[in-house]
Design a protein around this motif. Structure first.
Motif, PDB file in Angstrom:
ATOM      1  N   PRO A 272      17.044  56.473  74.183  1.00  0.00           N
ATOM      2  CA  PRO A 272      17.490  55.163  73.625  1.00  0.00           C
ATOM      3  C   PRO A 272      16.712  54.092  73.963  1.00  0.00           C
ATOM      4  O   PRO A 272      16.621  52.999  73.210  1.00  0.00           O
ATOM      5  N   ASN A 273      16.417  53.898  75.453  1.00  0.00           N
ATOM      6  CA  ASN A 273      15.857  52.820  76.025  1.00  0.00           C
ATOM      7  C   ASN A 273      14.313  53.147  76.610  1.00  0.00           C
ATOM      8  O   ASN A 273      14.431  53.251  77.695  1.00  0.00           O
ATOM      9  N   CYS A 274      13.421  53.331  75.673  1.00  0.00           N
ATOM     10  CA  CYS A 274      12.172  53.765  76.214  1.00  0.00           C
ATOM     11  C   CYS A 274      11.244  52.462  76.758  1.00  0.00           C
ATOM     12  O   CYS A 274      11.025  51.453  75.876  1.00  0.00           O
ATOM     13  N   ASN A 275      11.104  52.088  77.997  1.00  0.00           N
ATOM     14  CA  ASN A 275      10.645  51.221  78.577  1.00  0.00           C
ATOM     15  C   ASN A 275       9.467  51.530  79.325  1.00  0.00           C
ATOM     16  O   ASN A 275       9.123  50.726  80.310  1.00  0.00           O
ATOM     17  N   THR A 276       8.736  52.529  78.990  1.00  0.00           N
ATOM     18  CA  THR A 276       7.706  52.967  79.675  1.00  0.00           C
ATOM     19  C   THR A 276       6.282  52.104  79.577  1.00  0.00           C
ATOM     20  O   THR A 276       6.046  51.580  78.466  1.00  0.00           O
ATOM     21  N   PRO A 277       5.846  51.541  80.685  1.00  0.00           N
ATOM     22  CA  PRO A 277       4.634  50.595  80.774  1.00  0.00           C
ATOM     23  C   PRO A 277       3.417  51.143  80.230  1.00  0.00           C
ATOM     24  O   PRO A 277       3.187  52.200  80.960  1.00  0.00           O
ATOM     25  N   ILE A 278       2.619  50.439  79.202  1.00  0.00           N
ATOM     26  CA  ILE A 278       1.353  50.754  79.021  1.00  0.00           C
ATOM     27  C   ILE A 278       0.413  49.548  79.580  1.00  0.00           C
ATOM     28  O   ILE A 278       0.705  48.482  79.253  1.00  0.00           O
ATOM     29  N   VAL A 279      -0.260  49.929  80.667  1.00  0.00           N
ATOM     30  CA  VAL A 279      -1.237  49.002  81.483  1.00  0.00           C
ATOM     31  C   VAL A 279      -2.563  49.174  81.315  1.00  0.00           C
ATOM     32  O   VAL A 279      -3.170  50.383  81.147  1.00  0.00           O
ATOM     33  N   LYS A 280      -3.452  48.239  81.453  1.00  0.00           N
ATOM     34  CA  LYS A 280      -4.857  48.530  81.647  1.00  0.00           C
ATOM     35  C   LYS A 280      -5.384  48.628  83.253  1.00  0.00           C
ATOM     36  O   LYS A 280      -4.557  48.295  84.000  1.00  0.00           O
ATOM     37  N   ASN A 281      -6.195  49.456  83.219  1.00  0.00           N
ATOM     38  CA  ASN A 281      -6.892  49.764  84.450  1.00  0.00           C
ATOM     39  C   ASN A 281      -7.198  48.658  85.307  1.00  0.00           C
ATOM     40  O   ASN A 281      -7.365  47.529  84.705  1.00  0.00           O
ATOM     41  N   VAL A 282      -6.979  48.539  86.714  1.00  0.00           N
ATOM     42  CA  VAL A 282      -7.675  47.619  87.593  1.00  0.00           C
ATOM     43  C   VAL A 282      -9.068  47.740  87.909  1.00  0.00           C
ATOM     44  O   VAL A 282      -9.858  46.871  87.781  1.00  0.00           O
ATOM     45  N   HIS A 283      -9.623  49.207  87.978  1.00  0.00           N
ATOM     46  CA  HIS A 283     -11.146  49.309  88.707  1.00  0.00           C
ATOM     47  C   HIS A 283     -11.945  49.564  87.453  1.00  0.00           C
ATOM     48  O   HIS A 283     -13.123  49.554  87.964  1.00  0.00           O
ATOM     49  N   GLY A 284     -11.496  49.723  86.488  1.00  0.00           N
ATOM     50  CA  GLY A 284     -12.723  49.810  85.144  1.00  0.00           C
ATOM     51  C   GLY A 284     -13.446  51.004  85.463  1.00  0.00           C
ATOM     52  O   GLY A 284     -13.117  51.952  85.632  1.00  0.00           O
TER      53      GLY A 284
END
Length: 299
Positions: A272-284
């Motif tokens: 019901p409450n999907c809050n999985t973060p999608i984030v950009k990498n740090v180290h490229g």
């Protein structure tokens, strides 16, 4: 454990080496052209490692990230897009050539490990790291440990069929792996380029600027991409439920992904409450070589 960790990112056109201190700080980095043949590559890597050891006055641990994986049955490389690597006993040959053990791992797994330890996934228990460029690869890290699976193919997200397909997505495109409808054929950078510009195109560079300028074809390609990425991420959440999804590769630079995809994927995630973060990498681009070095983070 040596005083520093050496990582090698073995690419199709280049070989990059870096040494990390015990605190993860980069001590040295070098890059050379890949010789393009097996014996030449072995010599080149040994020379790079010897040069780093000489410069730092020690003997570091060695990890190597490759565009393929080591078969747990035969101990040779499989699934490498640099095809001359396939069926070669790289781990055995590098260990013998150096006179010390090395660790060899898939480059997407190295990316995931790097971001899990001290990148965008730092502080999360389970990290799903995805590289989206010309192709698609992924790795799974839990508590700083790679999950590789019985056949050493865990995380092959790109070769799972695109979930919840639409009628207009048929007939499903053929993939180089021999199957049809693989997510790589919809979500890789080259797939996005072809949806925008047509068959034969490989780079989606400039698509955001084109869309912002009113290019209807670019807008449509990006809209389809976001919705497909939402389905793909929801699939990962439904079967793995990671604490974070970290994106790498050229497509990770499309900023709209991080705003548009999370709310769209909630339609498909079975919670019901999907809050999985999608984030950009740090180290490229450094994540591959850093992750190879971090292969010696745990036994």
């Amino acid at each position: 454990m040596g005083p520093y960790r050496i990582g090698i990112d073995f690419g199709g056109t280049k070989i990059e080496i870096a040494a990390l201190g015990q605190d993860g700080q980069e001590l040295v980095r070098r890059r050379i052209t890949n010789p393009g043949n097996y014996s030449g590559a072995i010599r080149a890597m040994c020379e790079l490692i010897a040069g780093v050891d000489h410069e730092l006055g020690g003997q570091g641990t060695v990890g190597i990230g490759i565009p393929g994986s080591i078969s747990p049955d035969t101990h040779v490389i499989k699934n490498a897009n640099a095809t001359w690597l396939n069926n070669q006993p790289l781990h055995k040959d590098m260990t013998e050539a150096l006179g010390r053990d090395v660790r060899v791992e898939n480059d997407a797994n190295c990316f995931a490990l790097s971001e899990a330890i001290d990148g965008a996934g730092q502080g999360y228990k389970t990290v799903f790291g995805v590289i989206i460029g010309t192709g698609m690869g992924a790795g799974i890290v839990t508590d700083h440990k790679l999950i590789i699976g019985a056949h050493h193919i865990a995380g092959e997200w790109g070769h799972v069929p695109l979930p919840w397909p639409r009628l207009e997505e048929f007939p499903m495109p053929k993939c180089f792996c021999g199957n049809e409808g693989c997510m790589e054929r919809f979500l890789s950078g080259s797939a996005l380029a072809q949806d925008w510009k047509g068959p034969g195109h490989r780079s989606a560079g400039g698509i955001v600027e084109a869309a912002e300028g009113g290019d209807i074809t670019a807008i449509g390609a990006l809209d389809r991409y976001m919705e497909r990425m939402a389905r793909a991420c929801a699939l990962a959440i439904n079967f793995l439920d990671p604490d974070v999804i970290v994106l790498g590769g050229g497509v990770s630079n499309i900023k709209d992904i991080y705003d548009r995809v999370p709310p769209m994927m909630r339609r498909y995630a079975i919670t019901p409450n999907c809050n999985t973060p999608i984030v950009k990498n740090v180290h490229g681009d450094s994540s591959g070589v850093r992750g190879a070095a971090w292969l010696w983070n745990t036994p």
